[in-house]
Design an enzyme around this catalytic site. Structure first.
Site, short mmCIF file in Angstrom:
data_model
loop_
_atom_site.label_atom_id
_atom_site.label_comp_id
_atom_site.label_asym_id
_atom_site.label_seq_id
_atom_site.Cartn_x
_atom_site.Cartn_y
_atom_site.Cartn_z
N THR A 187 0.83 -1.33 0.28
CA THR A 187 0.47 0.11 -0.01
C THR A 187 1.08 0.96 0.11
OG1 THR A 187 -1.78 -1.14 1.00
CG2 THR A 187 -1.48 1.15 0.83
N ARG A 215 -13.85 -7.20 -2.53
CA ARG A 215 -12.80 -6.90 -1.48
C ARG A 215 -12.59 -5.14 -1.15
NH1 ARG A 215 -7.26 -5.34 0.79
NH2 ARG A 215 -7.66 -6.73 1.94
N MET A 216 -12.77 -5.64 0.27
CA MET A 216 -12.73 -4.09 0.68
C MET A 216 -11.44 -4.13 1.63
SD MET A 216 -14.57 -1.71 3.05
CE MET A 216 -14.28 -2.60 4.23
N GLY A 217 -10.10 -3.56 1.62
CA GLY A 217 -8.62 -3.61 2.51
C GLY A 217 -9.12 -2.51 3.90
N THR A 238 0.16 -0.15 6.19
CA THR A 238 0.36 -0.42 5.50
C THR A 238 0.67 -2.00 5.71
OG1 THR A 238 1.93 -1.06 3.68
CG2 THR A 238 3.04 -0.23 5.36
N GLY A 239 -0.17 -3.02 5.46
CA GLY A 239 0.18 -4.66 5.27
C GLY A 239 -1.03 -5.38 5.86
N ASP A 240 -0.99 -6.41 6.05
CA ASP A 240 -2.75 -7.27 5.94
C ASP A 240 -4.09 -6.70 6.23
OD1 ASP A 240 -4.19 -10.26 6.65
OD2 ASP A 240 -2.83 -10.50 7.66
N GLY A 241 -4.44 -6.18 5.05
CA GLY A 241 -6.06 -5.59 5.22
C GLY A 241 -6.52 -6.00 7.08
N1 GLY Z 1 -3.28 -3.14 3.14
C1 GLY Z 1 -3.65 -2.89 2.02
C2 GLY Z 1 -4.78 -4.10 1.82
O1 GLY Z 1 -5.13 -4.97 2.85
O2 GLY Z 1 -5.75 -3.89 1.39
#
Ligand code: GLY
Length: 326
Positions: A187, A215-217, A238-241
């Site tokens: 991101t 899918r929304m993050g 940033t990272g695992d949404g």
């Molecule tokens: N951090 C970005 C996402 O998982 O969408």
């Protein structure tokens, strides 16, 4: 109010950065990209622009750069489509704007700012966000112009991928060669402090590779993808949404600053919580109204740059192989 020395911090995403580890050219592209974005954002501050102007300009620079997973070069859905999320927030008023799953604007962060400034709402989604873009004169683009060979290759590496899309791409772009090593997912984001003491953040993403359509993050979620409040500071994550959303990571980090932690302590503590509580990986950049910076990650790598004087500092953390150039 005392005049503040402006500060701007950007990140180019947390991820495995395997490409960077094995490929000097990829590393250079990431470094140049974050440095250019930091310069763009800082130029706004230097000219007397607001922290909002600065984070928007920095993130637009990263969205325009196909090296990063946002705007042009975004990760693709399982069906090979671009669906981008972005948000922006003003720490003075707590006004915020975001867009979700937009596929045909070059700069989702610019549209998020228009949602914030030109509607009573915080968030618009998908086709309705695109219709709003046209209504306010933000040009739309053909979604195919946001797709790159790299993003198709990244998708192609997933077993579920419909291989015909890559064949189509090569038919339309006969000169393309490409490299296989490029899993810098992430991101992009920026945080800024302007001379009036106002902080802001912006975050933008193409999401995760081979995600489900729709899918929304975390990036468009105020409090997960970022947060800004003049009372304590601003954060872009940033990272695992999914993990970032479950922990409301950005708000968690600003809460820790409210409790008296320094920027660096707050970002490290917030990321430990992310890791311990839900096993998530990611990173964040943090800035206080006093100009203190925090940068950390719990993933294999994260690129960043900051300007807090005429000098620019930048680097890429990659496991043991951390670099910092001044
Ligand atoms: N951090 C970005 C996402 O998982 O969408």
């Amino acid at each position: 109010m005392t005049e503040r020395r402006p500060v701007l911090v950007v990140h180019g995403g947390a991820g495995t950065h395997a490409a960077i580890a094995g490929c000097p050219e990829a590393r250079k592209a990431v470094e140049e990209g974050v440095v250019q974005a930091a310069r763009r954002g800082y130029d706004e501050l230097r000219k007397g622009g607001s922290s909002l102007d600065a984070v928007e300009a920095a993130v637009m620079s990263l969205e325009d750069n196909a090296t990063f997973n946002a705007g042009h070069g975004s990760c693709l859905t399982l069906e090979g489509a671009v669906e981008m999320d972005a948000s922006i927030m003003d720490g003075h008023s707590l006004d915020a704007g975001s867009v979700v799953c937009v596929s045909n604007v070059a700069n989702p962060v610019h549209l998020a700012r228009a949602v914030m400034e030109q509607t009573k709402h915080v968030s618009l989604i998908s086709d309705r966000a695109s219709a709003f873009a046209e209504h306010v004169g933000i040009g739309t683009v053909n979604p195919s112009t946001l797709i790159t060979e790299k993003s198709l290759r990244r998708l192609h590496s997933q077993p579920q991928f419909q291989a015909s899309r890559l064949d189509d791409f090569y038919k339309q772009n006969p000169g393309s060669t490409g490299t296989a090593k490029d899993d810098n997912h992430g991101t992009v984001g920026a945080v800024a402090l302007d001379s009036h003491g106002n902080v802001a953040y912006a975050t933008s993403t193409g999401g995760i590779n081979a995600k489900m359509p729709g899918r929304m993050g975390d990036s468009p979620i105020i409090g997960s993808g970022g947060y800004a409040d003049n009372r304590c500071g601003c954060v872009s994550t940033t990272g695992d949404g999914e993990a970032l959303m479950k922990t409301c990571l950005a708000r968690q980090i600003t809460f820790l600053m409210e409790q008296g932690r320094s920027a660096q302590q707050a970002v490290e503590e917030g990321l430990s919580y992310l890791q311990d509580r839900v096993g998530g990986s990611g990173g964040a950049i943090v800035l206080t109204p006093q100009g203190d910076i925090g940068i950390s990650f719990v993933s294999k790598g994260m690129s960043w740059a900051y300007v807090n004087s005429p000098q620019i500092h930048y680097g890429i953390y990659h496991g043991e192989d951390n670099t910092e150039a001044v």
